[in-house]
Enzyme design. Structure first.
Site, PDB file in Angstrom:
ATOM      1  N   CYS A 151      33.581  39.770  49.559  1.00 33.65           N
ATOM      2  CA  CYS A 151      33.260  40.486  48.320  1.00 33.65           C
ATOM      3  C   CYS A 151      31.759  40.470  48.006  1.00 33.65           C
ATOM      4  CB  CYS A 151      34.075  39.959  47.144  1.00 33.65           C
ATOM      5  SG  CYS A 151      34.088  38.169  46.954  1.00 33.65           S
ATOM      6  N   ASP A 275      34.630  46.534  41.216  1.00 27.53           N
ATOM      7  CA  ASP A 275      35.310  45.437  41.906  1.00 27.53           C
ATOM      8  C   ASP A 275      35.347  45.680  43.412  1.00 27.53           C
ATOM      9  OD1 ASP A 275      36.991  43.410  42.763  1.00 27.53           O
ATOM     10  OD2 ASP A 275      38.311  43.568  41.016  1.00 27.53           O
ATOM     11  N   HIS A 277      36.906  44.019  45.576  1.00 24.70           N
ATOM     12  CA  HIS A 277      38.147  43.531  46.176  1.00 24.70           C
ATOM     13  C   HIS A 277      39.166  44.653  46.430  1.00 24.70           C
ATOM     14  CE1 HIS A 277      36.363  40.098  43.945  1.00 24.70           C
ATOM     15  NE2 HIS A 277      36.726  39.423  45.009  1.00 24.70           N
TER      16      HIS A 277
END
Length: 324
Positions: A151, A275, A277
């Protein structure tokens, strides 16, 4: 035909003569690598051609002084890049959807995914956002499986894409392996780090940005996720003055911060989170509806904490270079 004979051919001859004058005195000793680039900076009525020595590299002092001299001669500002290689006109036939030439290999990535997202829910807040375009880098892109460990690498790729799209650099967005290689080359990591699945954090990101782009960073440390709302004023000033994406790292998670919505009177605030992820395909609607890009409050309406109270957080704030 008239334009070619009267304008283009004499201009090409001038370029060759300029190259000859530059090459001949150094030919045996230094092997110059000269290349012509064409630019159309704001305020000029026609494109200009500049011949650069590629051996220098864009951040090498001699090359910087060449650009600074050109900015002075042409009356261009000295606080942003206008004559870097990344600014050059590209006459190739491959275009992306915006009409600009795409130098990226493979499919182009989504840009500016925060545009058009639902409001933050902060009453009377002032929104401060990233300035300029960026690409959304996330897990599993480019056929590379970094789920569970990559990440911060993806956040770094998003940050570097911002510098590319604002023309501060012409380098390609580095792969995970190239990021690891950079950390090994500066002595921060052992050679065994290359090809590993080790996490990196804000400190490593700052090292890579310095090495690859010559970009300095400010780092904010907070002892707990509960303290992050206290930094909203400082974060708002960053977006207003610097405008670069921020990496937030805490525990084993990293996010990209694109803005804050802050009510100074009440203290209410929200964070615009991108994000990394996310593991799906690059579908803007799916990303926004799934909350992978959206406003997050430190504590949501159901009392859940977005930032963990038992973890410390580091925030990496890349500084916009005042440079040519």
């Amino acid at each position: 035909m008239s334009a070619i004979s009267k304008l283009i051919i004499p201009a090409l001859v001038d370029q060759f003569n300029s190259m000859k004058k530059a090459v001949l005195p150094k030919l045996l000793a230094q092997h110059p690598q000269l290349c012509s680039y064409h630019f159309n900076p704001p305020g000029l009525l026609h494109p200009i051609t500049v011949i650069y020595e590629l051996n220098y590299g864009e951040t090498e002092l001699k090359q910087v002084e060449v650009r600074r001299s050109l900015h002075m001669r042409l009356g261009l500002p000295f606080d942003r890049p206008l004559l870097r290689i990344a600014n050059a006109l590209d006459f190739s036939m491959m275009k992306d959807g915006s009409g600009n030439s795409s130098k990226r290999k493979g499919p182009s990535l989504l840009k500016d995914v925060h545009i058009g997202i639902p409001s933050s829910g902060v009453s009377g807040g002032v929104i401060s956002l990233v300035q300029g375009s960026y690409e959304y880098h996330h897990y599993l892109q480019d056929g590379f499986d970094d789920s569970g460990w990559g990440c911060a690498y993806r956040s770094l790729q998003t940050i570097i894409s911002w510098f590319r799209l604002q023309y501060y650099t012409s380098i390609d967005v580095p792969s995970h392996r190239e990021i690891q290689q950079a950390l090994v080359e500066i002595g921060d990591k052992d050679p065994s780090f290359i090809g590993s699945r080790e996490w990196i954090g804000a400190i490593e990101l700052s090292f890579v940005l310095d090495k690859l782009l010559g970009v300095s960073c400010k780092i904010i440390n907070v002892r707990s996720g509960a303290e992050l709302p206290e930094k909203c004023r400082e974060l708002a000033l960053h977006f207003e003055n610097q405008g670069t994406p921020i990496m937030i790292g805490g525990g084993v998670l990293a996010y990209t911060l694109l803005g804050v919505d802050y009510n100074e009177a009440s203290g209410d605030c929200a964070f615009l989170i991108l994000d990394p992820h996310y593991t799906g395909n690059d579908d803007h609607k799916k990303i926004v509806n799934g909350g992978w890009c959206g406003w997050k409050k430190a504590v949501d309406s159901k009392g859940r904490n977005f930032f963990l109270h038992d973890k410390f957080y580091n925030l990496l704030l890349p500084q916009r270079p005042s440079m040519v």
